[in-house]
Design a protein around this motif. Structure first.
Motif, PDB file in Angstrom:
ATOM      1  N   LEU A 112       0.943  -1.112  -0.003  1.00  0.00           N
ATOM      2  CA  LEU A 112       0.117   0.024  -0.163  1.00  0.00           C
ATOM      3  C   LEU A 112       0.857   1.363   0.008  1.00  0.00           C
ATOM      4  O   LEU A 112       0.643   2.286  -0.736  1.00  0.00           O
ATOM      5  N   ILE A 113       1.945   1.126   0.747  1.00  0.00           N
ATOM      6  CA  ILE A 113       2.944   2.374   0.940  1.00  0.00           C
ATOM      7  C   ILE A 113       3.937   2.565  -0.322  1.00  0.00           C
ATOM      8  O   ILE A 113       3.974   3.405  -0.771  1.00  0.00           O
ATOM      9  N   GLU A 114       4.183   1.078  -0.895  1.00  0.00           N
ATOM     10  CA  GLU A 114       5.268   1.300  -1.980  1.00  0.00           C
ATOM     11  C   GLU A 114       4.517   0.242  -3.148  1.00  0.00           C
ATOM     12  O   GLU A 114       4.986  -0.858  -2.982  1.00  0.00           O
ATOM     13  N   PRO A 115       3.576   0.622  -3.799  1.00  0.00           N
ATOM     14  CA  PRO A 115       2.734  -0.203  -4.687  1.00  0.00           C
ATOM     15  C   PRO A 115       3.680  -0.942  -5.757  1.00  0.00           C
ATOM     16  O   PRO A 115       3.316  -2.354  -6.513  1.00  0.00           O
ATOM     17  N   THR A 116       4.518  -0.559  -6.111  1.00  0.00           N
ATOM     18  CA  THR A 116       5.728  -1.083  -7.013  1.00  0.00           C
ATOM     19  C   THR A 116       6.823  -1.811  -6.411  1.00  0.00           C
ATOM     20  O   THR A 116       7.451  -2.231  -7.309  1.00  0.00           O
ATOM     21  N   ARG A 123       3.032  -0.932 -11.456  1.00  0.00           N
ATOM     22  CA  ARG A 123       1.991  -0.371 -10.579  1.00  0.00           C
ATOM     23  C   ARG A 123       0.663  -0.811 -10.932  1.00  0.00           C
ATOM     24  O   ARG A 123      -0.016  -0.677 -11.925  1.00  0.00           O
ATOM     25  N   PRO A 124      -0.279  -1.232  -9.832  1.00  0.00           N
ATOM     26  CA  PRO A 124      -1.310  -1.801  -9.803  1.00  0.00           C
ATOM     27  C   PRO A 124      -2.150  -0.886 -10.420  1.00  0.00           C
ATOM     28  O   PRO A 124      -2.278   0.328  -9.880  1.00  0.00           O
ATOM     29  N   ASP A 125      -3.371  -1.114 -11.031  1.00  0.00           N
ATOM     30  CA  ASP A 125      -4.238  -0.270 -11.759  1.00  0.00           C
ATOM     31  C   ASP A 125      -5.712  -0.556 -11.157  1.00  0.00           C
ATOM     32  O   ASP A 125      -6.192  -1.411 -11.437  1.00  0.00           O
ATOM     33  N   GLY A 126      -5.804   0.013  -9.860  1.00  0.00           N
ATOM     34  CA  GLY A 126      -6.996  -0.447  -9.015  1.00  0.00           C
ATOM     35  C   GLY A 126      -6.852  -1.489  -7.991  1.00  0.00           C
ATOM     36  O   GLY A 126      -5.720  -2.010  -7.970  1.00  0.00           O
ATOM     37  N   TRP A 127      -7.807  -1.694  -7.293  1.00  0.00           N
ATOM     38  CA  TRP A 127      -7.828  -2.525  -6.011  1.00  0.00           C
ATOM     39  C   TRP A 127      -7.683  -3.957  -6.503  1.00  0.00           C
ATOM     40  O   TRP A 127      -6.761  -4.672  -5.734  1.00  0.00           O
ATOM     41  N   TYR A 130      -4.048  -4.345  -6.970  1.00  0.00           N
ATOM     42  CA  TYR A 130      -3.288  -4.483  -5.800  1.00  0.00           C
ATOM     43  C   TYR A 130      -3.183  -5.887  -4.944  1.00  0.00           C
ATOM     44  O   TYR A 130      -2.205  -6.468  -4.521  1.00  0.00           O
ATOM     45  N   LEU A 131      -4.668  -6.458  -5.057  1.00  0.00           N
ATOM     46  CA  LEU A 131      -4.816  -7.577  -4.141  1.00  0.00           C
ATOM     47  C   LEU A 131      -4.027  -8.579  -4.791  1.00  0.00           C
ATOM     48  O   LEU A 131      -3.643  -9.693  -4.016  1.00  0.00           O
ATOM     49  N   ARG A 132      -3.898  -8.535  -6.209  1.00  0.00           N
ATOM     50  CA  ARG A 132      -3.192  -9.503  -7.045  1.00  0.00           C
ATOM     51  C   ARG A 132      -1.586  -9.549  -6.496  1.00  0.00           C
ATOM     52  O   ARG A 132      -1.039 -10.494  -6.128  1.00  0.00           O
ATOM     53  N   HIS A 133      -1.117  -8.201  -6.119  1.00  0.00           N
ATOM     54  CA  HIS A 133       0.031  -8.134  -5.796  1.00  0.00           C
ATOM     55  C   HIS A 133       0.393  -8.769  -4.357  1.00  0.00           C
ATOM     56  O   HIS A 133       1.192  -9.404  -4.087  1.00  0.00           O
ATOM     57  N   VAL A 134      -0.567  -8.550  -3.512  1.00  0.00           N
ATOM     58  CA  VAL A 134      -0.806  -9.049  -2.205  1.00  0.00           C
ATOM     59  C   VAL A 134      -0.941 -10.524  -2.230  1.00  0.00           C
ATOM     60  O   VAL A 134       0.145 -11.227  -1.657  1.00  0.00           O
ATOM     61  N   GLY A 135      -1.416 -11.109  -2.891  1.00  0.00           N
ATOM     62  CA  GLY A 135      -1.833 -12.646  -3.028  1.00  0.00           C
ATOM     63  C   GLY A 135      -0.374 -13.254  -3.537  1.00  0.00           C
ATOM     64  O   GLY A 135       0.157 -14.173  -2.911  1.00  0.00           O
TER      65      GLY A 135
END
Length: 199
Positions: A112-116, A123-127, A130-135
């Motif tokens: 969340l702080i450093e998306p890339t 860089r995630p395009d939307g939530w 972002y959640l896929r990066h988390v996964g």
């Protein structure tokens, strides 16, 4: 191979008798097992979703059972203190689990702080992205945690113990499904502790 199987059975039995007295814990392990098995099927199609399911549902329910419902007092059936059981735990004892779960919680915060991730990710395009990066971050963490403890066991025990433990962890969902499928029914009938788990 016979020694490997014998040690695997011993590790499973010790884990069961020392750490699964509570039927709430066993029921949560059953939920975890069902979720992990589902994630094992999904991981070949969508690793990010499988990891979100595995960590978001399976691991949280599994560890909640250990942290909040498993007795921490003297184990009269096994004649062992909680401290002794923590000392002899081959895999992740409660302290190591706190560290692991802290790392788990830090992954979405860092992203969340450093998306890339300092330029290593797109860089995630939307939530959803972002959640896929988390996964994927959680997937790397999970595999890394298994590899780290296995290699650690190579040095503090021996190679076979580390390989047996890694095998146990990867196959725990199937073992837990078989062991704890009756726990929710018993819990609904009013039972709280499994006297047979340690007999």
């Amino acid at each position: 191979m016979t020694a490997f199987r014998a040690q695997l059975a011993e590790q499973r039995w010790d884990d069961h008798r020392f750490y699964h007295h509570s039927l709430v814990n066993q029921s949560l392990h059953f939920v975890s097992a069902c979720t992990f098995i589902t994630a094992y099927l999904i991981v070949w199609i969508d690793p990010a979703v499988a990891s979100l399911l595995a960590w978001g549902v399976a691991m949280t329910s599994r560890q909640a059972g250990h942290f909040f419902f498993e007795p921490k007092g003297y184990d009269h059936v096994n004649d062992a203190t909680h401290a002794h059981k923590e000392d002899i735990k081959i895999g992740y004892n409660l302290f190591r689990k706190w560290v692991l779960m802290s790392l788990w919680a830090s992954v979405p915060v860092v992203l969340l702080i450093e998306p890339t991730l300092f330029g290593t990710l797109v860089r995630p395009d939307g939530w959803e992205a972002y959640l896929r990066h988390v996964g994927i971050g959680w997937l790397v963490l999970g595999l890394g945690a298994i590899a780290f403890r296995s290699i650690q066991l190579f040095f503090i025990r021996d190679v076979e113990t580390g390989l047996v433990w890694a095998t146990k962890i990867m196959t725990d969902p199937f073992s837990d499904f078989r062991l704890y499928k009756g726990a929710p029914r018993r819990l609904l009938k009013g039972e709280r502790m499994d006297d047979h788990a340690t007999a």
